[in-house]
Design a protein around this motif. Sequence first.
Motif, PDB file in Angstrom:
ATOM      1  N   THR A   1       1.055  -1.261   0.077  1.00  0.00           N
ATOM      2  CA  THR A   1       0.169  -0.327  -0.056  1.00  0.00           C
ATOM      3  C   THR A   1       1.531   1.454   0.116  1.00  0.00           C
ATOM      4  O   THR A   1       1.620   0.916   1.065  1.00  0.00           O
ATOM      5  CB  THR A   1      -0.866   0.128   1.411  1.00  0.00           C
ATOM      6  OG1 THR A   1      -2.002  -1.039   1.286  1.00  0.00           O
ATOM      7  CG2 THR A   1      -1.586   1.132   1.565  1.00  0.00           C
ATOM      8  N   LYS A   2       0.546   2.263  -1.025  1.00  0.00           N
ATOM      9  CA  LYS A   2       1.221   3.256  -1.099  1.00  0.00           C
ATOM     10  C   LYS A   2       0.149   4.365  -0.478  1.00  0.00           C
ATOM     11  O   LYS A   2      -0.423   4.812  -0.713  1.00  0.00           O
ATOM     12  CB  LYS A   2       1.576   3.674  -2.170  1.00  0.00           C
ATOM     13  CG  LYS A   2       2.826   2.732  -3.049  1.00  0.00           C
ATOM     14  CD  LYS A   2       2.741   3.774  -4.507  1.00  0.00           C
ATOM     15  CE  LYS A   2       3.490   3.042  -5.225  1.00  0.00           C
ATOM     16  NZ  LYS A   2       3.758   3.572  -7.000  1.00  0.00           N
ATOM     17  N   LEU A   3       1.109   5.033   1.214  1.00  0.00           N
ATOM     18  CA  LEU A   3       0.214   6.048   1.493  1.00  0.00           C
ATOM     19  C   LEU A   3       0.417   7.347   0.852  1.00  0.00           C
ATOM     20  O   LEU A   3      -0.826   7.598   1.415  1.00  0.00           O
ATOM     21  CB  LEU A   3       1.337   6.046   3.187  1.00  0.00           C
ATOM     22  CG  LEU A   3       1.742   5.312   4.051  1.00  0.00           C
ATOM     23  CD1 LEU A   3       2.905   5.790   5.514  1.00  0.00           C
ATOM     24  CD2 LEU A   3       0.542   4.463   4.159  1.00  0.00           C
ATOM     25  N   THR A   4       0.640   7.440  -0.258  1.00  0.00           N
ATOM     26  CA  THR A   4       0.565   8.951  -0.886  1.00  0.00           C
ATOM     27  C   THR A   4      -0.453   8.485  -1.288  1.00  0.00           C
ATOM     28  O   THR A   4      -1.621   9.550  -2.342  1.00  0.00           O
ATOM     29  CB  THR A   4       1.845   9.282  -1.892  1.00  0.00           C
ATOM     30  OG1 THR A   4       1.983   7.867  -3.213  1.00  0.00           O
ATOM     31  CG2 THR A   4       3.361   9.509  -1.370  1.00  0.00           C
ATOM     32  N   ASP A   5      -1.451   7.276  -1.536  1.00  0.00           N
ATOM     33  CA  ASP A   5      -2.049   6.887  -2.690  1.00  0.00           C
ATOM     34  C   ASP A   5      -4.097   7.260  -1.886  1.00  0.00           C
ATOM     35  O   ASP A   5      -5.146   7.057  -2.194  1.00  0.00           O
ATOM     36  CB  ASP A   5      -2.042   5.502  -3.497  1.00  0.00           C
ATOM     37  CG  ASP A   5      -1.139   5.270  -4.231  1.00  0.00           C
ATOM     38  OD1 ASP A   5      -1.008   6.446  -4.422  1.00  0.00           O
ATOM     39  OD2 ASP A   5      -0.923   4.394  -4.804  1.00  0.00           O
ATOM     40  N   LEU A   6      -3.102   6.845  -0.482  1.00  0.00           N
ATOM     41  CA  LEU A   6      -4.255   7.342   0.491  1.00  0.00           C
ATOM     42  C   LEU A   6      -5.160   8.393   1.286  1.00  0.00           C
ATOM     43  O   LEU A   6      -4.187   9.225   1.381  1.00  0.00           O
ATOM     44  CB  LEU A   6      -4.176   6.280   1.755  1.00  0.00           C
ATOM     45  CG  LEU A   6      -3.825   4.936   1.933  1.00  0.00           C
ATOM     46  CD1 LEU A   6      -3.186   4.459   3.493  1.00  0.00           C
ATOM     47  CD2 LEU A   6      -4.908   4.312   1.439  1.00  0.00           C
ATOM     48  N   ASP A   7      -6.021   9.407   0.633  1.00  0.00           N
ATOM     49  CA  ASP A   7      -6.530  10.457   0.663  1.00  0.00           C
ATOM     50  C   ASP A   7      -7.488  10.212   1.918  1.00  0.00           C
ATOM     51  O   ASP A   7      -7.316  11.149   2.882  1.00  0.00           O
ATOM     52  CB  ASP A   7      -6.862  10.892  -1.055  1.00  0.00           C
ATOM     53  CG  ASP A   7      -7.373  11.896  -0.455  1.00  0.00           C
ATOM     54  OD1 ASP A   7      -7.384  12.902   0.196  1.00  0.00           O
ATOM     55  OD2 ASP A   7      -7.960  13.139  -1.765  1.00  0.00           O
ATOM     56  N   ASP A   8      -8.374   9.623   1.679  1.00  0.00           N
ATOM     57  CA  ASP A   8      -9.887  10.232   2.902  1.00  0.00           C
ATOM     58  C   ASP A   8     -10.144   8.498   2.632  1.00  0.00           C
ATOM     59  O   ASP A   8     -11.588   8.525   2.804  1.00  0.00           O
ATOM     60  CB  ASP A   8     -10.434  11.238   2.248  1.00  0.00           C
ATOM     61  CG  ASP A   8     -10.180  12.273   1.797  1.00  0.00           C
ATOM     62  OD1 ASP A   8      -9.336  13.140   2.668  1.00  0.00           O
ATOM     63  OD2 ASP A   8     -10.172  13.266   1.318  1.00  0.00           O
ATOM     64  N   THR A   9      -9.770   7.512   2.309  1.00  0.00           N
ATOM     65  CA  THR A   9     -10.264   6.220   2.136  1.00  0.00           C
ATOM     66  C   THR A   9      -9.028   5.178   2.307  1.00  0.00           C
ATOM     67  O   THR A   9      -8.475   5.489   2.269  1.00  0.00           O
ATOM     68  CB  THR A   9     -11.340   5.629   0.963  1.00  0.00           C
ATOM     69  OG1 THR A   9     -10.655   5.578  -0.121  1.00  0.00           O
ATOM     70  CG2 THR A   9     -12.610   6.886   0.837  1.00  0.00           C
ATOM     71  N   LEU A  10      -9.530   4.384   3.089  1.00  0.00           N
ATOM     72  CA  LEU A  10      -8.285   2.763   3.213  1.00  0.00           C
ATOM     73  C   LEU A  10      -8.778   1.863   2.484  1.00  0.00           C
ATOM     74  O   LEU A  10     -10.263   1.879   2.079  1.00  0.00           O
ATOM     75  CB  LEU A  10      -8.707   2.543   4.996  1.00  0.00           C
ATOM     76  CG  LEU A  10      -8.461   3.680   5.920  1.00  0.00           C
ATOM     77  CD1 LEU A  10      -9.308   3.367   7.470  1.00  0.00           C
ATOM     78  CD2 LEU A  10      -6.563   3.542   5.719  1.00  0.00           C
ATOM     79  N   PRO A  11      -8.389   0.969   2.131  1.00  0.00           N
ATOM     80  CA  PRO A  11      -7.951   0.363   1.473  1.00  0.00           C
ATOM     81  C   PRO A  11      -8.892  -1.209   2.250  1.00  0.00           C
ATOM     82  O   PRO A  11      -9.153  -1.588   3.141  1.00  0.00           O
ATOM     83  CB  PRO A  11      -6.771  -0.375   0.765  1.00  0.00           C
ATOM     84  CG  PRO A  11      -5.847  -0.372   2.513  1.00  0.00           C
ATOM     85  CD  PRO A  11      -6.626   0.943   2.964  1.00  0.00           C
ATOM     86  N   GLY A  12      -9.689  -1.869   0.796  1.00  0.00           N
ATOM     87  CA  GLY A  12     -10.885  -2.464   1.199  1.00  0.00           C
ATOM     88  C   GLY A  12     -11.559  -2.284   2.836  1.00  0.00           C
ATOM     89  O   GLY A  12     -12.336  -1.773   2.937  1.00  0.00           O
TER      90      GLY A  12
END
Length: 160
Positions: free
Chosen positions: A72-83
């Motif tokens: 998981t790239k932290l930079t891709d997490l804006d306002d939601t979490l994966p899964g």
Amino acid sequence: MRHILGAVFLLVLIALPAAAVDAGHAEGALVIDGVKYQLNFAYAIAKQKNQLTDRNEMTRIILTDRALPDGTKLTDLDDTLPGDLNGVIICVDKQGRVGHVAIQHPTGNFDGGYFEGIADYEYKPHKGDSGTIGGTVSSLRVKTNTMSFTYDATFVAALK
């Protein structure tokens, strides 16, 4: 009276190391409509965009019930979490003021948008090792049109 104060001081000193949180971890909970979700993992990334000022001045703190998936790239997490992770994303500015909160849980998401001067949320930084950010985050009971929530956690995260 001195004996009582001495005993209390000793108990506080003994309890401090036990209250310490290891880097990458959190201790606390997110409570949504009376359902408690433990917050066990902590992540942080600096120089995130403040949508109000359009400057990269925020630090995003991510607290989750389970570890983020590998890769998981932290930079891709804006306002939601994966899964199906449950947790809270909190952005703080350079002065330690909370300026954004997003919540993810099994029945939906909440995004409070970017804001200034909202007293419902608090961040109290703790001094830690170089390259980490830590502290206590908490909220008052916040009621939205679809849910009510509160969170309170202590965390230490490696700062990316």
